[in-house]
Scaffold this active site. Structure first.
Site, PDB file in Angstrom:
ATOM      1  N   ASN A   9       0.872  -1.178   0.000  1.00 40.56           N
ATOM      2  CA  ASN A   9       0.000   0.000   0.000  1.00 40.56           C
ATOM      3  C   ASN A   9       0.908   1.226   0.000  1.00 40.56           C
ATOM      4  O   ASN A   9       1.486   1.569   1.025  1.00 40.56           O
ATOM      5  CB  ASN A   9      -0.894  -0.032   1.256  1.00 40.56           C
ATOM      6  CG  ASN A   9      -1.708   1.244   1.405  1.00 40.56           C
ATOM      7  OD1 ASN A   9      -1.776   2.060   0.484  1.00 40.56           O
ATOM      8  ND2 ASN A   9      -2.320   1.411   2.574  1.00 40.56           N
ATOM      9  N   LYS A  11       0.093   4.253  -0.323  1.00 35.58           N
ATOM     10  CA  LYS A  11      -0.547   5.468   0.227  1.00 35.58           C
ATOM     11  C   LYS A  11      -0.270   6.654  -0.713  1.00 35.58           C
ATOM     12  O   LYS A  11      -0.258   6.468  -1.923  1.00 35.58           O
ATOM     13  CB  LYS A  11      -0.073   5.709   1.660  1.00 35.58           C
ATOM     14  CG  LYS A  11      -0.205   4.445   2.514  1.00 35.58           C
ATOM     15  CD  LYS A  11      -0.066   4.683   3.977  1.00 35.58           C
ATOM     16  CE  LYS A  11      -0.232   3.351   4.704  1.00 35.58           C
ATOM     17  NZ  LYS A  11      -0.312   3.502   6.147  1.00 35.58           N
ATOM     18  N   HIS A  96      -9.726   1.086   4.152  1.00 38.24           N
ATOM     19  CA  HIS A  96      -8.468   1.238   4.886  1.00 38.24           C
ATOM     20  C   HIS A  96      -8.696   2.192   6.058  1.00 38.24           C
ATOM     21  O   HIS A  96      -9.489   3.121   5.964  1.00 38.24           O
ATOM     22  CB  HIS A  96      -7.381   1.769   3.952  1.00 38.24           C
ATOM     23  CG  HIS A  96      -6.038   1.806   4.617  1.00 38.24           C
ATOM     24  ND1 HIS A  96      -5.638   2.867   5.395  1.00 38.24           N
ATOM     25  CD2 HIS A  96      -5.044   0.883   4.673  1.00 38.24           C
ATOM     26  CE1 HIS A  96      -4.437   2.586   5.883  1.00 38.24           C
ATOM     27  NE2 HIS A  96      -4.053   1.402   5.459  1.00 38.24           N
ATOM     28  N   GLU A  98      -7.149   4.642   7.165  1.00 43.37           N
ATOM     29  CA  GLU A  98      -7.011   6.089   6.869  1.00 43.37           C
ATOM     30  C   GLU A  98      -8.242   6.601   6.136  1.00 43.37           C
ATOM     31  O   GLU A  98      -8.655   7.750   6.331  1.00 43.37           O
ATOM     32  CB  GLU A  98      -5.718   6.326   6.074  1.00 43.37           C
ATOM     33  CG  GLU A  98      -4.501   6.193   6.989  1.00 43.37           C
ATOM     34  CD  GLU A  98      -3.279   5.590   6.350  1.00 43.37           C
ATOM     35  OE1 GLU A  98      -3.133   5.641   5.110  1.00 43.37           O
ATOM     36  OE2 GLU A  98      -2.440   5.025   7.106  1.00 43.37           O
ATOM     37  N   GLU A 167      -5.859  -5.000  10.202  1.00 41.25           N
ATOM     38  CA  GLU A 167      -4.829  -4.008  10.511  1.00 41.25           C
ATOM     39  C   GLU A 167      -5.243  -3.230  11.755  1.00 41.25           C
ATOM     40  O   GLU A 167      -6.045  -2.286  11.661  1.00 41.25           O
ATOM     41  CB  GLU A 167      -4.675  -3.019   9.354  1.00 41.25           C
ATOM     42  CG  GLU A 167      -4.254  -3.641   8.051  1.00 41.25           C
ATOM     43  CD  GLU A 167      -3.667  -2.598   7.107  1.00 41.25           C
ATOM     44  OE1 GLU A 167      -2.485  -2.738   6.743  1.00 41.25           O
ATOM     45  OE2 GLU A 167      -4.369  -1.639   6.755  1.00 41.25           O
ATOM     46  N   GLY A 173       1.914   2.309  10.861  1.00 43.67           N
ATOM     47  CA  GLY A 173       2.876   3.401  10.761  1.00 43.67           C
ATOM     48  C   GLY A 173       3.470   3.811  12.097  1.00 43.67           C
ATOM     49  O   GLY A 173       4.097   4.859  12.206  1.00 43.67           O
ATOM     50  N   SER A 211       2.832  -1.917  10.436  1.00 44.38           N
ATOM     51  CA  SER A 211       4.270  -1.905  10.749  1.00 44.38           C
ATOM     52  C   SER A 211       4.946  -3.237  10.449  1.00 44.38           C
ATOM     53  O   SER A 211       5.873  -3.648  11.158  1.00 44.38           O
ATOM     54  CB  SER A 211       4.506  -1.493  12.208  1.00 44.38           C
ATOM     55  OG  SER A 211       4.063  -0.173  12.425  1.00 44.38           O
TER      56      SER A 211
END
Ligand code: PGA
Length: 249
Positions: A9, A11, A96, A98, A167, A173, A211
């Site tokens: 991904n 991003k 996702h 985000e 996730e 992150g 991560s």
């Protein structure tokens, strides 16, 4: 043989030139293997570049980071599933964290996006996961279950084509990640949700994300419940990503 999925991904990183530079290095290190698919989810503006580079290369696939559920219309800034099909994309990330937590995407919208992709015979990589405060409040499973419930009502044969990416939001992150055993426990629960909806446990693909890197990957893949990984930061380095995608049996 278990078929694994390693998904990158990107991003909001790597425009078209950045993507070409990435593949110049990645392809020097990459070795195709029959036991896995390596997926790329670049920004929409780089997707056709990526699809062009990977065309006809065995085991390499690419899709969008997000799609709209309507086929066309006045939705400035969005891309539709028919456009993704037109470009040759094979799937998309859906829900996702985000998208959910930065852009306010709802469970209902994530469900509609997954359905639009499934209707077009594309692969939705449907992301679920709890926030830290939800985990600390003991609500991990109720949050993930609520997110999965957006897929309720799909026939078992269709549901079986959904790939789930678990996730935990607190692991994305941040350099923190769930222990392999914790992740495997959640994957088991996710499989139980599918089994209750008529899909055999072994037919459900569940990825772990948050991560993931070269140092922690082997431990995660050693868990039979973990079919593959969805990787952000560590997928941006082409040599590292090639190594990551070679890991595990
Ligand atoms: P990360 O991102 O690997 O940088 O934590 C994973 C993701 O958001 O899919």
């Amino acid at each position: 043989m278990k078929r694994r999925m390693f998904a990158a991904n990107w991003k909001m990183h790597l425009g078209p030139q950045g993507a070409r530079d990435f593949f110049d290095t990645f392809l020097k290190h990459h070795r195709a293997r029959d036991d896995r698919e390596i997926w790329f989810f670049p920004p929409a503006i780089s997707l056709t570049t990526v699809l062009h580079v990977i065309k006809d290369r065995r085991g390499l696939c690419a899709g969008a980071q997000n799609v709209h559920w309507e086929p066309k219309g006045a939705f400035t800034g969005e891309i539709s599933v028919p456009m993704l099909v037109d470009a040759g994309g094979q799937g998309a990330l859906v829900g996702h964290s985000e998208r959910r937590h930065v852009f306010g995407e709802t469970d209902e919208q994530a469900g509609k996006k997954a359905r639009a992709l499934l209707d077009a015979a594309l692969v939705p990589v449907f992301c679920v996961g709890e926030k830290l405060e939800e985990r600390e409040a003991g609500k991990t499973w109720s949050v993930v279950e609520r997110q999965l419930d957006a897929l309720d009502g799909l026939p078992a044969a269709t549901l079986g084509r959904v790939v789930i990416a678990y996730e935990p939001v607190w692991a994305i992150g941040t350099g923190r990640n769930a222990t392999p055993a914790d992740a495997a426990g959640m994957h088991r629960s996710i499989r139980s949700w599918f089994a209750a909806h008529g899909v055999r446990r072994k037919n459900v693909a569940v990825l772990y994300g948050g991560s993931v890197n070269l140092a922690n990957l082997a431990g995660l893949l050693a868990e039979s419940e973990i079919d593959g990984v969805l990787v952000g930061g560590a997928s941006l380095d082409p040599a590292d990503w090639a190594k990551i995608a070679q890991t595990g049996v």
